[in-house]
Design an enzyme around this catalytic site. Structure first.
Site, PDB file in Angstrom:
ATOM      1  N   HIS A 247       0.021  44.316  29.573  1.00 50.84           N
ATOM      2  CA  HIS A 247       1.006  43.435  28.928  1.00 50.84           C
ATOM      3  C   HIS A 247       1.087  42.078  29.632  1.00 50.84           C
ATOM      4  O   HIS A 247       1.022  41.024  28.982  1.00 50.84           O
ATOM      5  CB  HIS A 247       2.357  44.147  28.959  1.00 50.84           C
ATOM      6  CG  HIS A 247       3.505  43.383  28.402  1.00 50.84           C
ATOM      7  ND1 HIS A 247       4.095  43.702  27.201  1.00 50.84           N
ATOM      8  CD2 HIS A 247       4.228  42.336  28.896  1.00 50.84           C
ATOM      9  CE1 HIS A 247       5.108  42.871  26.966  1.00 50.84           C
ATOM     10  NE2 HIS A 247       5.216  42.041  27.988  1.00 50.84           N
ATOM     11  N   GLU A 248       1.215  42.094  30.948  1.00 49.45           N
ATOM     12  CA  GLU A 248       1.370  40.834  31.683  1.00 49.45           C
ATOM     13  C   GLU A 248       0.110  39.982  31.623  1.00 49.45           C
ATOM     14  O   GLU A 248       0.184  38.755  31.539  1.00 49.45           O
ATOM     15  CB  GLU A 248       1.771  41.108  33.130  1.00 49.45           C
ATOM     16  CG  GLU A 248       3.079  41.862  33.313  1.00 49.45           C
ATOM     17  CD  GLU A 248       4.267  41.243  32.596  1.00 49.45           C
ATOM     18  OE1 GLU A 248       4.227  40.041  32.261  1.00 49.45           O
ATOM     19  OE2 GLU A 248       5.238  41.977  32.354  1.00 49.45           O
ATOM     20  N   HIS A 251       0.143  37.939  28.534  1.00 48.52           N
ATOM     21  CA  HIS A 251       0.879  36.676  28.675  1.00 48.52           C
ATOM     22  C   HIS A 251       0.027  35.639  29.399  1.00 48.52           C
ATOM     23  O   HIS A 251      -0.003  34.464  29.030  1.00 48.52           O
ATOM     24  CB  HIS A 251       2.167  36.900  29.468  1.00 48.52           C
ATOM     25  CG  HIS A 251       3.236  37.629  28.728  1.00 48.52           C
ATOM     26  ND1 HIS A 251       3.649  37.307  27.462  1.00 48.52           N
ATOM     27  CD2 HIS A 251       4.017  38.683  29.110  1.00 48.52           C
ATOM     28  CE1 HIS A 251       4.623  38.111  27.081  1.00 48.52           C
ATOM     29  NE2 HIS A 251       4.863  38.964  28.061  1.00 48.52           N
TER      30      HIS A 251
END
Length: 331
Positions: A247-248, A251
């Site tokens: 997920h990170e 980003h």
């Protein structure tokens, strides 16, 4: 865990879980950051009832202080500014505006990864996780970004370059937006724009992680911060298969949350992720919070569901990440 068993276990879990959700909005520091937190979840009355699903605090690990704040969700103005810069930077490099589409370049982009293990002492309880968890995390990233877990393939693969272990009590736990975080990253960050620096440790506020979005000029803050016990084999229940890292990194490669912008406007600026009013927690199969086409993308890596529930990027996300890579991070 073998890939086939991992994928089937995740998909089987999708049918047996339910959810709760919330949203929090903040930005920390001069450059936008994105964060994910783990939380005290609760059951709504039904899958389409949202009045009881929005507590006033950020999603946080059990035992976290009430009111733990999520520094990640951008305001509409911040997103608009980022998108304007993205378009301008794209035009400067290629003469074209950024576009997302159903396909990506066949070439593979290999991202070197430097991992910094921030610990208060040399014990596991003090943050000193084993190398095996880190290599497993790299494997999870490669599976997710190759589309091996059930989503669209992306252009990216990850190669571990080094593991840097640092004992420093003033940096532990890692506090989002703090002078200590800036000192840590300024001292430790390695490589250029194309190098992923991953900082692992205990985090403040019950958060699971946060990340910087790409920008034109390399900042010493560039990179992702991830709760060490969210790595595969960690102790963070329901969030210990490595998808906080997935997920990170999303980003870091310029993806927003699937619930960015809610049900109106451009949402997450990816056309093939259905609109979503707010974050989804646990694994609420069939959840549908917006009237537009498609149920909520609860299986997308950029939502907030359990690791066992999320297993895909879309082709539009893959294209957006590659476009951002070529615009901001490619040499």
């Amino acid at each position: 865990m073998a890939l086939t068993s991992q994928v089937s276990w995740r998909k089987a879990a999708v049918t047996s879980m339910s959810l709760a959700m919330m949203a929090a909005t903040a930005l920390v520091g001069a450059a936008p950051v994105a964060a994910l937190a783990v939380g005290d979840c609760f059951e709504p009355a039904d899958a389409h009832s949202h009045a009881a699903e929005a507590p006033s605090h950020a999603k946080a690990r059990p035992g976290a202080a009430a009111g733990a704040h999520d520094p990640n969700h951008l305001t509409a103005a911040q997103v608009a500014a980022r998108e304007a810069d993205f378009a301008a930077a794209k035009r400067e490099r290629t003469g074209k505006a950024p576009m997302e589409g159903p396909s990506i370049a066949a070439a593979t982009v290999t991202i070197p990864v430097v991992v910094h293990v921030i610990r208060k002492d040399t014990t596991r309880a003090g943050g000193n996780i084993p190398d095996s968890m880190i290599t497993s995390q790299i494997n999870v990233l490669n599976q997710a970004y190759a589309g091996s877990t059930g989503g669209a393939p992306t252009a990216f693969q990850f190669q571990l370059q080094s593991i840097n272990r640092v004992t420093n009590t003033s940096w532990y736990p890692i506090v989002s937006g703090s002078s200590a975080e800036r000192s840590m990253k300024t001292s430790l960050r390695q490589g250029g724009k194309n190098t992923l620096n991953m900082y692992l440790g205990q985090l403040s506020g019950g958060l699971l992680g946060w990340a910087t979005f790409p920008q034109r000029n390399l900042s010493s803050m560039d990179g992702v911060v991830v709760l060490s016990e969210s790595l595969p084999g960690g102790t963070s229940a329901n969030y210990n298969q490595g998808d906080t890292g997935t997920h990170e990194v999303g980003h870091w490669l310029n993806l927003y949350h699937t619930f960015q912008g809610g049900c109106s406007g451009n949402g997450d600026y990816v056309s093939d992720t259905p609109a979503e009013a707010s974050p989804a927690y646990q694994c609420p199969t069939g959840r549908n919070t917006c009237s537009s086409t498609g149920v909520d993308p609860i299986h997308n890596f950029m939502d907030y569901t359990y690791d066992s529930c999320m297993y895909q990027f879309t082709s539009g996300q893959a294209s957006r990440m590659l476009s951002a890579w070529n615009t901001y991070r490619a040499s």
